[in-house]
Each structure stands twice: as C-alpha cells, then as structure tokens.
Design a protein around this motif. Structure first.
Motif, mmCIF file in Angstrom:
data_model
loop_
_atom_site.group_PDB
_atom_site.id
_atom_site.type_symbol
_atom_site.label_atom_id
_atom_site.label_comp_id
_atom_site.label_asym_id
_atom_site.label_seq_id
_atom_site.Cartn_x
_atom_site.Cartn_y
_atom_site.Cartn_z
ATOM 1 N N ILE A 138 -85.792 113.436 -35.655
ATOM 2 C CA ILE A 138 -85.266 114.682 -35.102
ATOM 3 C C ILE A 138 -84.262 115.223 -36.109
ATOM 4 O O ILE A 138 -84.043 114.634 -37.161
ATOM 5 N N ASP A 139 -83.648 116.358 -35.787
ATOM 6 C CA ASP A 139 -82.713 117.001 -36.704
ATOM 7 C C ASP A 139 -83.367 117.317 -38.047
ATOM 8 O O ASP A 139 -82.824 117.045 -39.108
ATOM 9 N N GLY A 140 -84.573 117.902 -38.020
ATOM 10 C CA GLY A 140 -85.230 118.330 -39.248
ATOM 11 C C GLY A 140 -85.953 117.243 -39.997
ATOM 12 O O GLY A 140 -86.420 117.464 -41.109
ATOM 13 N N LYS A 141 -86.059 116.049 -39.421
ATOM 14 C CA LYS A 141 -86.770 114.944 -40.071
ATOM 15 C C LYS A 141 -88.234 114.986 -39.648
ATOM 16 O O LYS A 141 -88.555 115.240 -38.494
ATOM 17 N N HIS A 142 -89.142 114.727 -40.593
ATOM 18 C CA HIS A 142 -90.569 114.770 -40.306
ATOM 19 C C HIS A 142 -91.190 113.381 -40.431
ATOM 20 O O HIS A 142 -90.556 112.438 -40.922
ATOM 21 N N ILE A 143 -92.425 113.251 -39.984
ATOM 22 C CA ILE A 143 -93.130 111.973 -39.990
ATOM 23 C C ILE A 143 -94.396 112.114 -40.828
ATOM 24 O O ILE A 143 -95.171 113.043 -40.628
ATOM 25 N N ILE A 144 -94.599 111.176 -41.730
ATOM 26 C CA ILE A 144 -95.813 111.135 -42.542
ATOM 27 C C ILE A 144 -96.595 109.874 -42.191
ATOM 28 O O ILE A 144 -96.089 108.764 -42.349
ATOM 29 N N ALA A 145 -97.798 110.055 -41.670
ATOM 30 C CA ALA A 145 -98.708 108.928 -41.397
ATOM 31 C C ALA A 145 -99.685 108.863 -42.560
ATOM 32 O O ALA A 145 -100.549 109.724 -42.714
ATOM 33 N N HIS A 146 -99.554 107.843 -43.361
ATOM 34 C CA HIS A 146 -100.257 107.758 -44.637
ATOM 35 C C HIS A 146 -101.141 106.512 -44.674
ATOM 36 O O HIS A 146 -100.863 105.514 -44.005
ATOM 37 N N GLY A 147 -102.191 106.576 -45.436
ATOM 38 C CA GLY A 147 -103.014 105.379 -45.611
ATOM 39 C C GLY A 147 -104.259 105.674 -46.405
ATOM 40 O O GLY A 147 -104.709 106.824 -46.472
#
Length: 400
Positions: free
Chosen positions: A37-46
């Motif tokens: 949250i607070d502008g943080k993003h999630i990267i699901a990589h593989g």
C-alpha cells in the motif's frame, strides 16, 4: 528517500534503524509478506512453465483477502495486468490514482522494476534454487516476499501454497480454507481450459494434422477424466469466487488466465470444442483447415517443399507451410525429418550442403539437428532427446 510501508494492523513488524540512512526500516519475521500500500506495487514473476500463473492468482486473491479485512476501501484500486517484454511497463506503473496497487504478472528481467520499490513474488524449480534466488534478489535491493518452488508445490499441492500465503498475510484459518477450496478447482480449470491450458491436453484435443509429434507420447488423462462444465459451474458457486466477482477489477482472477473470457458455466467446454474443430493456435485464433491435405505428398508439393527448404533452411517450417498452403507446420516438420533422414542414410549426400540447410534448427514440434556420431558419420537427431544420444556437433578428427 526510501519509501516506508504502512505496517499492517495484524502483522507484528519490528522496526530497526538502518546504519546508512538513519531511517526506520521494517524487519519482517520469516515468512511474513510486506503489505503493498502507499504506492507500493506487486510483481509476480517467474519463468514460463513454473506455475507462475498460479503464483500470480495466489498473490492477487490473498492480497484481496488481506485488504478486505484491513483496508477494504483499497480493494477497488487493485489493478491486475500481464506485462511482456517491449510493453511500456514504466508508463503502466505511473498511471492511475496514488491509491492504486498494481499486481503485474511478468517474465521479464526484475531489474527493470528495481527503481519502483515493488514487492517481488517469484518462482524457482527447487527449494535450494528458491533460497538462492531470494538471497540474490535481496542483495540487488529487491523487496522479496516469497519464492514459490516446484518441489514445495508438488510435495504439498494447493494446501501447502495456500498455507504459505495465509501465513504471509496473517490470514485466519477461514480465509485459508476458502483459498484451498477456490484454488483446488481453479487449478483444474487452468490445466484443462482456456488459452494457457496444459500443452499436453491441448495437443490431445487438437485435430490430427496439427498435433505436435513431440507431445503425442504424453497424453493427459487427468483432464479427460473431468466433466469440465461441472468443474466450471462448481467453481462459480464457491464463496470466494463470488466475493471477488463483486468487484469488476478482481474478476480477472476468476478466469483460468488473464487472456481468457469470463466464465459462464460452459466457457471451458466451448473453448475445448473450438480446439477440436478449429485447431486454435497459442493466441486462441483458428488455424486453416479447409485446404489442408493428408496422406502422401504430391510431386508438386515436394517440389515446393524443396524450394522452401533451400530458401528458409530447417529453422522456418512455418514459412515453408505458407508456401505450400496445403500442409501444416507439423506435416512439413515430419516430411523434412523423413527427407533429411533419407538423405543422410543414402550415403550419396553432400555433408556440407546438409549442414548448411540445417545450420539453424529451431522447430516448434522438436528440434532437428545434424551431428556426427563417434565414427564420423553424419546423423540426424532430435534435440528434444539429444541428451540421450551420444553425438558430436563437429566431425571427429582423423586422430580420434
């Protein structure tokens, strides 16, 4: 200045002063995830074929359950998306309101996301590799939440991975049980339905003229044993499916993959029927069926084939198929293999000419290559099983 995450209300996170900048940074207990949250993003990589789609959906759904309990007002700002190489990912990351949490699935280099301070979920083949990947990424400056490894997945299945995510987000047992119920059915749909189904099952469904020879010896009885409509309808009745369905932005997680259409109770059987009758390609587009011939090749077809082989070499069977218009890529592959094998065995061929034709082997159904055996004889091999064949890519010298 480094961004600091807002600590979650139910994950006990210590804060320590970093000696380099004097700021307070989070020290998470092992297995706990940072909250994006607070502008943080999630990267699901593989890497492809390492259950990266499962990872992406598990991330999205478990993050949804966390926000529903602690920040429900942020759920409408979740944005799932697939990013491939060449797309303007930086522009995507900057778009949207500040509250937006972007959950992106990708196979591209994670270094491209380092400047955006994203939370990283990625995959590995073994537990040992997972530990190495996590350590390496953290040394590079990535905030790594979880590395899903195939050994752990195969050993404990969906319940094991669901438990890891429930623990990571500190979700209660009820949420974990809902995830197990949800993903147990979703995983069947992922394998047996839609654009990213198992390549073996798709090959089973595909008309004979388009079947990939390298996959024909690997049937997929698991999918054949299921009534896919019943699985789809049962999945749509699950409590967690309907929780997600309330939010339009969360509905992509309810599909077998981001590229599929929304489920309706018969989507999967309809899609599978299209494969049987239209031989869909990787992008779900029908392949030509009307003019495709079977059986022996005509002299005219063989003449066009030889011209195509001379023009494109063995690396472009699709181009040769386009020249023919009456044969599929796999038929060209089979004819090419038979023809070159015959030339090799005849003893009358020019080795240098054959090597020139075969210098860039890269076929879709199995890679043909010319090599020399221990006696110096030129032979044709299939690179998909090359590890089982003792061959050399250069002709042995007279001294050997």
């Amino acid at each position: 200045m480094p961004q600091r995450l807002r600590p979650s209300r139910n994950i006990d996170i210590d804060r320590i002063e970093h000696p380099d900048d004097g700021l307070l940074h989070e020290k998470r207990p092992p297995g706990k995830f940072p909250v994006a949250i607070d502008g943080k993003h999630i990267i699901a990589h593989g890497k492809p074929r390492t259950a990266s789609t499962l990872l992406f959906n598990m991330v999205g759904v478990s993050n949804f359950l966390y926000l529903m309990r602690h920040e429900p007002n942020l759920v409408p700002y979740i944005e799932p998306k697939y990013i491939k190489d060449g797309q303007p990912y930086e522009e995507y990351l900057r778009e949207g309101p500040a509250e937006t949490t972007k959950i992106y699935k990708t196979h591209i280099d994670l270094d491209k996301f380092l400047r955006y301070d994203a939370v990283i979920f990625t995959t590995a083949t073994t537990s040992k590799e997972a530990a190495s990947v996590k350590s390496s990424l953290e040394k590079q400056g990535h905030d790594v939440a979880y590395v899903q490894d195939m050994e752990r997945l195969k050993g404990g299945g969906i319940p094991r991975i669901a438990h890891d995510f429930a623990f990571g987000y500190d979700l209660p047992k009820d949420d974990e049980d809902e995830m197990v119920e949800y993903f147990s059915k979703w995983e069947i749909l992922r394998q047996c339905c839609g654009e990213q189904m198992s390549k073996y099952w798709k090959n089973d469904l595909t008309p004979e003229v388009y079947k990939k020879l390298a996959l024909k010896d690997h049937p997929h009885p698991f999918c054949a044993d299921h009534d896919i409509d019943e699985i789809e309808k049962g999945f749509m009745e699950i409590k967690l499916y309907n929780k997600l369905d309330v939010y339009p932005n969360m509905r992509p997680f309810n599909k077998p993959s981001l590229r599929d259409g929304e489920l309706n109770g018969t989507y999967c059987s309809s899609y599978n029927e299209r494969i049987k009758t239209q031989a869909l390609n990787f992008y779900g587009q029908p392949l030509p069926m009307e003019n495709i011939r079977t059986g022996n090749w005509t002299e005219e077809e063989h003449s066009v084939f030889l011209e195509g082989l001379k023009r494109h070499g063995s690396s472009k069977p699709s181009n040769i198929a386009k020249m023919l218009e009456t044969r599929t890529v796999m038929q060209v592959y089979t004819h090419m293999k038979d023809y070159i094998q015959q030339q090799v065995h005849s003893g009358n061929n020019d080795d240098d000419e054959l090597v020139k034709v075969m210098e860039r082997p890269a076929l879709e159904g199995g890679d043909l290559a010319l090599a020399y055996d221990e006696t110096g004889k030129l032979i044709l091999v299939d690179k998909t099983s090359m590890s089982e064949i003792q061959v050399q890519v250069q002709k042995p010298s007279d001294d050997t």
